[in-house]
Scaffold this motif. Structure first.
Motif, mmCIF file in Angstrom:
data_model
loop_
_atom_site.group_PDB
_atom_site.id
_atom_site.type_symbol
_atom_site.label_atom_id
_atom_site.label_comp_id
_atom_site.label_asym_id
_atom_site.label_seq_id
_atom_site.Cartn_x
_atom_site.Cartn_y
_atom_site.Cartn_z
ATOM 1 N N ASP A 284 0.871 -1.181 0.000
ATOM 2 C CA ASP A 284 0.000 0.000 0.000
ATOM 3 C C ASP A 284 0.901 1.222 0.000
ATOM 4 O O ASP A 284 1.732 1.385 0.897
ATOM 5 C CB ASP A 284 -0.889 0.023 1.245
ATOM 6 N N LEU A 285 0.746 2.085 -1.005
ATOM 7 C CA LEU A 285 1.548 3.299 -1.098
ATOM 8 C C LEU A 285 0.811 4.482 -0.509
ATOM 9 O O LEU A 285 -0.407 4.586 -0.634
ATOM 10 C CB LEU A 285 1.882 3.603 -2.565
ATOM 11 N N GLU A 286 1.575 5.384 0.117
ATOM 12 C CA GLU A 286 1.047 6.657 0.615
ATOM 13 C C GLU A 286 1.967 7.758 0.124
ATOM 14 O O GLU A 286 3.189 7.661 0.271
ATOM 15 C CB GLU A 286 1.043 6.688 2.145
ATOM 16 N N GLY A 287 1.383 8.797 -0.468
ATOM 17 C CA GLY A 287 2.179 9.913 -0.945
ATOM 18 C C GLY A 287 1.368 10.830 -1.835
ATOM 19 O O GLY A 287 0.164 10.657 -1.997
ATOM 20 N N ILE B 66 6.057 5.408 -10.605
ATOM 21 C CA ILE B 66 6.369 5.034 -9.225
ATOM 22 C C ILE B 66 5.901 3.607 -8.958
ATOM 23 O O ILE B 66 6.629 2.798 -8.377
ATOM 24 C CB ILE B 66 5.727 6.038 -8.242
ATOM 25 N N VAL B 67 4.697 3.287 -9.395
ATOM 26 C CA VAL B 67 4.165 1.930 -9.209
ATOM 27 C C VAL B 67 5.039 0.910 -9.929
ATOM 28 O O VAL B 67 5.361 -0.150 -9.386
ATOM 29 C CB VAL B 67 2.697 1.851 -9.692
ATOM 30 N N ALA B 68 5.480 1.236 -11.137
ATOM 31 C CA ALA B 68 6.346 0.322 -11.898
ATOM 32 C C ALA B 68 7.660 0.089 -11.160
ATOM 33 O O ALA B 68 8.160 -1.043 -11.110
ATOM 34 C CB ALA B 68 6.602 0.879 -13.290
ATOM 35 N N ALA B 69 8.218 1.141 -10.570
ATOM 36 C CA ALA B 69 9.479 0.994 -9.833
ATOM 37 C C ALA B 69 9.295 0.144 -8.581
ATOM 38 O O ALA B 69 10.139 -0.689 -8.258
ATOM 39 C CB ALA B 69 10.024 2.368 -9.464
ATOM 40 N N VAL B 70 8.192 0.334 -7.885
ATOM 41 C CA VAL B 70 7.946 -0.444 -6.663
ATOM 42 C C VAL B 70 7.683 -1.906 -7.010
ATOM 43 O O VAL B 70 8.093 -2.810 -6.282
ATOM 44 C CB VAL B 70 6.784 0.167 -5.848
ATOM 45 N N LYS B 71 7.020 -2.152 -8.141
ATOM 46 C CA LYS B 71 6.758 -3.542 -8.552
ATOM 47 C C LYS B 71 8.036 -4.318 -8.835
ATOM 48 O O LYS B 71 8.042 -5.535 -8.766
ATOM 49 C CB LYS B 71 5.859 -3.577 -9.791
ATOM 50 N N THR B 72 9.119 -3.617 -9.165
ATOM 51 C CA THR B 72 10.386 -4.300 -9.424
ATOM 52 C C THR B 72 11.102 -4.672 -8.132
ATOM 53 O O THR B 72 12.080 -5.409 -8.174
ATOM 54 C CB THR B 72 11.331 -3.437 -10.285
ATOM 55 N N ALA B 73 10.631 -4.171 -6.988
ATOM 56 C CA ALA B 73 11.264 -4.504 -5.705
ATOM 57 C C ALA B 73 11.074 -5.989 -5.414
ATOM 58 O O ALA B 73 10.060 -6.590 -5.777
ATOM 59 C CB ALA B 73 10.660 -3.661 -4.588
ATOM 60 N N SER B 74 12.042 -6.566 -4.776
ATOM 61 C CA SER B 74 12.057 -8.004 -4.497
ATOM 62 C C SER B 74 10.858 -8.437 -3.657
ATOM 63 O O SER B 74 10.639 -7.928 -2.563
ATOM 64 C CB SER B 74 13.348 -8.354 -3.762
ATOM 65 N N GLY B 75 10.073 -9.354 -4.185
ATOM 66 C CA GLY B 75 8.965 -9.943 -3.440
ATOM 67 C C GLY B 75 7.622 -9.275 -3.611
ATOM 68 O O GLY B 75 6.608 -9.803 -3.177
ATOM 69 N N VAL B 76 7.564 -8.102 -4.217
ATOM 70 C CA VAL B 76 6.309 -7.371 -4.374
ATOM 71 C C VAL B 76 5.469 -8.031 -5.463
ATOM 72 O O VAL B 76 5.933 -8.258 -6.569
ATOM 73 C CB VAL B 76 6.563 -5.889 -4.721
ATOM 74 N N THR B 77 4.213 -8.357 -5.123
ATOM 75 C CA THR B 77 3.322 -8.966 -6.111
ATOM 76 C C THR B 77 2.215 -8.027 -6.559
ATOM 77 O O THR B 77 1.712 -8.148 -7.663
ATOM 78 C CB THR B 77 2.672 -10.246 -5.548
ATOM 79 N N LYS B 78 1.825 -7.085 -5.696
ATOM 80 C CA LYS B 78 0.716 -6.181 -6.017
ATOM 81 C C LYS B 78 0.973 -4.839 -5.347
ATOM 82 O O LYS B 78 1.480 -4.781 -4.232
ATOM 83 C CB LYS B 78 -0.592 -6.786 -5.509
ATOM 84 N N VAL B 79 0.612 -3.752 -6.033
ATOM 85 C CA VAL B 79 0.766 -2.409 -5.477
ATOM 86 C C VAL B 79 -0.588 -1.724 -5.504
ATOM 87 O O VAL B 79 -1.232 -1.636 -6.554
ATOM 88 C CB VAL B 79 1.802 -1.581 -6.276
ATOM 89 N N ARG B 80 -1.028 -1.266 -4.332
ATOM 90 C CA ARG B 80 -2.304 -0.547 -4.227
ATOM 91 C C ARG B 80 -2.019 0.944 -4.000
ATOM 92 O O ARG B 80 -1.121 1.296 -3.259
ATOM 93 C CB ARG B 80 -3.135 -1.129 -3.089
ATOM 94 N N GLU C 81 -4.629 3.401 -3.259
ATOM 95 C CA GLU C 81 -5.819 4.099 -2.754
ATOM 96 C C GLU C 81 -5.464 5.299 -1.875
ATOM 97 O O GLU C 81 -6.227 6.252 -1.773
ATOM 98 C CB GLU C 81 -6.719 3.149 -1.956
ATOM 99 N N ARG C 82 -4.293 5.265 -1.226
ATOM 100 C CA ARG C 82 -3.906 6.355 -0.317
ATOM 101 C C ARG C 82 -2.921 7.326 -0.967
ATOM 102 O O ARG C 82 -2.205 8.033 -0.280
ATOM 103 C CB ARG C 82 -3.315 5.769 0.963
ATOM 104 N N VAL C 83 -2.907 7.351 -2.302
ATOM 105 C CA VAL C 83 -2.051 8.290 -3.033
ATOM 106 C C VAL C 83 -2.924 9.411 -3.570
ATOM 107 O O VAL C 83 -3.961 9.165 -4.176
ATOM 108 C CB VAL C 83 -1.308 7.579 -4.188
ATOM 109 N N ASP C 84 -2.501 10.644 -3.337
ATOM 110 C CA ASP C 84 -3.201 11.810 -3.878
ATOM 111 C C ASP C 84 -2.454 12.304 -5.109
ATOM 112 O O ASP C 84 -1.223 12.322 -5.127
ATOM 113 C CB ASP C 84 -3.260 12.935 -2.843
#
Length: 112
Positions: free
Chosen positions: A65-68, A79-93, A95-98
């Motif tokens: 879950d991202l906040e920012g 940003i989501v694409a970069a976080v998805k490349t992090a080791s072990g991440v399967t899904k990025v939500r 909802e808490r991003v403005d």
């Protein structure tokens, strides 16, 4: 009598091995809590590598879950694409991003 003792000893030995495996799986390096912690650290490191120190990633299992605050949808996608490349991440939500575009033109004044 000796055969029964051997069978009981074998059963106790097998039970001990199984108990050790269960405890190792529960508390070991691949336990759910350990994996979640590693995924969260990896996601926050990915954000920091982009210079987004004001952002925060929270893991729930292997989902993040991202906040920012993002300046645009395109920036958020990056940003989501970069976080998805992090080791072990399967899904990025997100909802808490403005999404708040920067003020353009930005005017500033001061009076004394």
């Amino acid at each position: 009598m000796g055969k029964q003792l051997a069978i009981k000893s074998l059963a106790v030995g097998i039970a001990g091995v199984l108990l050790t495996l269960v405890i190792g799986a529960w508390f070991g390096p691949n336990s759910a809590g350990s994996i979640e912690s590693r995924v969260e650290v990896a996601a926050n490191s990915a954000l920091a590598s982009l210079g987004l120190v004001e952002w925060h990633a929270t893991a729930s299992g292997q989902s993040i879950d991202l906040e920012g605050v993002a300046p645009s949808e395109a920036a958020l996608d990056g940003i989501v694409a970069a976080v998805k490349t992090a080791s072990g991440v399967t899904k990025v939500r997100t909802e808490r991003v403005d999404i708040v575009p920067p003020a353009d033109p930005f005017s500033w004044s001061a009076r004394k």
